[in-house]
Design a protein around this motif. Structure first.
Motif, PDB file in Angstrom:
ATOM      1  N   LEU A   1      12.147 -28.912   3.876  1.00 33.79           N
ATOM      2  CA  LEU A   1      13.512 -28.592   4.315  1.00 33.79           C
ATOM      3  C   LEU A   1      13.956 -27.279   4.309  1.00 33.79           C
ATOM      4  N   LYS A   2      13.643 -26.663   3.094  1.00 38.68           N
ATOM      5  CA  LYS A   2      14.353 -25.237   2.823  1.00 38.68           C
ATOM      6  C   LYS A   2      13.588 -24.299   3.778  1.00 38.68           C
ATOM      7  N   ARG A   3      12.150 -24.497   4.036  1.00 37.01           N
ATOM      8  CA  ARG A   3      11.600 -23.542   4.934  1.00 37.01           C
ATOM      9  C   ARG A   3      12.224 -23.701   6.489  1.00 37.01           C
ATOM     10  N   ASN A   4      12.593 -24.928   6.784  1.00 32.19           N
ATOM     11  CA  ASN A   4      13.118 -25.158   8.153  1.00 32.19           C
ATOM     12  C   ASN A   4      14.449 -24.922   8.550  1.00 32.19           C
ATOM     13  N   ILE A   5      15.113 -24.256   7.619  1.00 33.46           N
ATOM     14  CA  ILE A   5      16.570 -23.691   7.555  1.00 33.46           C
ATOM     15  C   ILE A   5      16.646 -23.074   8.641  1.00 33.46           C
ATOM     16  N   LEU A   6      17.535 -22.929   9.476  1.00 31.69           N
ATOM     17  CA  LEU A   6      17.751 -21.921  10.553  1.00 31.69           C
ATOM     18  C   LEU A   6      18.735 -21.013  10.313  1.00 31.69           C
ATOM     19  N   TRP A   7      18.322 -19.839   9.722  1.00 29.36           N
ATOM     20  CA  TRP A   7      19.176 -18.826   9.455  1.00 29.36           C
ATOM     21  C   TRP A   7      19.784 -17.880  10.457  1.00 29.36           C
ATOM     22  N   ALA A   8      20.886 -17.569  10.511  1.00 29.90           N
ATOM     23  CA  ALA A   8      21.260 -16.605  11.519  1.00 29.90           C
ATOM     24  C   ALA A   8      20.422 -15.362  11.449  1.00 29.90           C
TER      25      ALA A   8
END
Length: 261
Positions: free
Chosen positions: A72-79
């Motif tokens: 989940l952490k890897r797939n976070i969409l950071w701006a």
């Protein structure tokens, strides 16, 4: 707010006139901003956009931190830091060529399920000893004119991160941005809708720029515009000699020549 992009360290701010320098400072501040939003989200129940197989969802940061949720952490969409083409576009359309007014090159967004959590996060940001808030725009206020944002509502905070490390890197006066938004509003902002919003904002800013230019160009054009000529016979009095000559000579143009005449 102070000049947005300062890249200067130490106390006070430095007004930056170079877009290239501003972009470099934004890239340097980005990891510091991510650390901050993670901490704020953890203590307030904040969520971040998450890429799934079929769509974009949202995951609470305190859940993503668990060891079993590393995927989940890897797939976070950071701006990402705003790209130079969009920054240049906004610089020309909105800020009349002043790079110091760009305050959202480095930004992130925290999503909330409840208003109470959103305001808890706002309080955490405002009380953070390493943060100097320079502006808060409350688009959740019922009095806010949503025509300006095409119906979009959030709370936008612009601030500087003041730590020994940011001062050492001379980015402690660079202004970043975090948006606090309620989940249903963020869900409505799909990729296509966001693109349409950008187009709407560009059109609005272009109209404002045109009106601003017309305000000072119109008087100048009035000075350059030639005055209309006076009526043909206004103020003209033929001389007596001319009147005598006209009475003695036909003023008519000769007609076509007739063959054989």
């Amino acid at each position: 707010p102070p000049g947005g992009g300062g890249g200067g360290g130490g106390g006070g701010t430095e007004r930056v006139q170079s877009l290239e320098r501003l972009m470099a400072a934004a890239s340097g501040l980005d990891p510091f901003l991510k650390t901050k939003v993670k901490n704020w989200a953890e203590t307030s129940g904040g969520r971040f956009p998450l890429m799934t197989r079929s769509s974009v969802g949202f995951v609470r940061w305190d859940a993503a931190m668990r060891p079993e949720n590393t995927i989940l952490k890897r797939n976070i969409l950071w701006a990402k830091v705003k790209d130079s083409s969009r920054a240049l576009e906004k610089l020309v359309m909105s800020y009349r060529g002043d790079p110091s007014r760009l305050t959202d090159l480095c930004r992130q967004c925290i999503v909330f399920e409840y208003f109470a959590d959103l305001f808890t996060c706002l309080e955490d940001i405002n009380s953070d000893p390493e943060v100097e808030v320079v502006r808060i725009v409350n688009r959740l206020d019922p009095a806010y004119d949503v025509k300006k944002s095409a119906g979009y509502r959030d709370i936008k905070i612009n601030f500087m991160i003041k730590t020994k490390e940011t001062q050492r890197l001379r980015i402690s006066s660079h202004i970043g941005e975090v948006q606090l938004v309620i989940r249903p509003i963020k869900e409505a902002m799909s990729v296509d809708r966001h693109a349409r919003y950008i187009a709407f904002r560009n059109m609005r800013e272009h109209q404002g720029l045109t009106l601003h230019i017309d305000k000072w160009v119109a008087p100048l054009m009035a000075l350059l515009r030639p005055k209309p000529p006076p009526p043909k016979d206004e103020g003209y009095k033929p001389s007596e000699a001319f009147l005598v000559a006209r009475s003695q000579t036909s003023m008519a143009r000769p007609g076509p020549k007739v063959q054989g005449a």
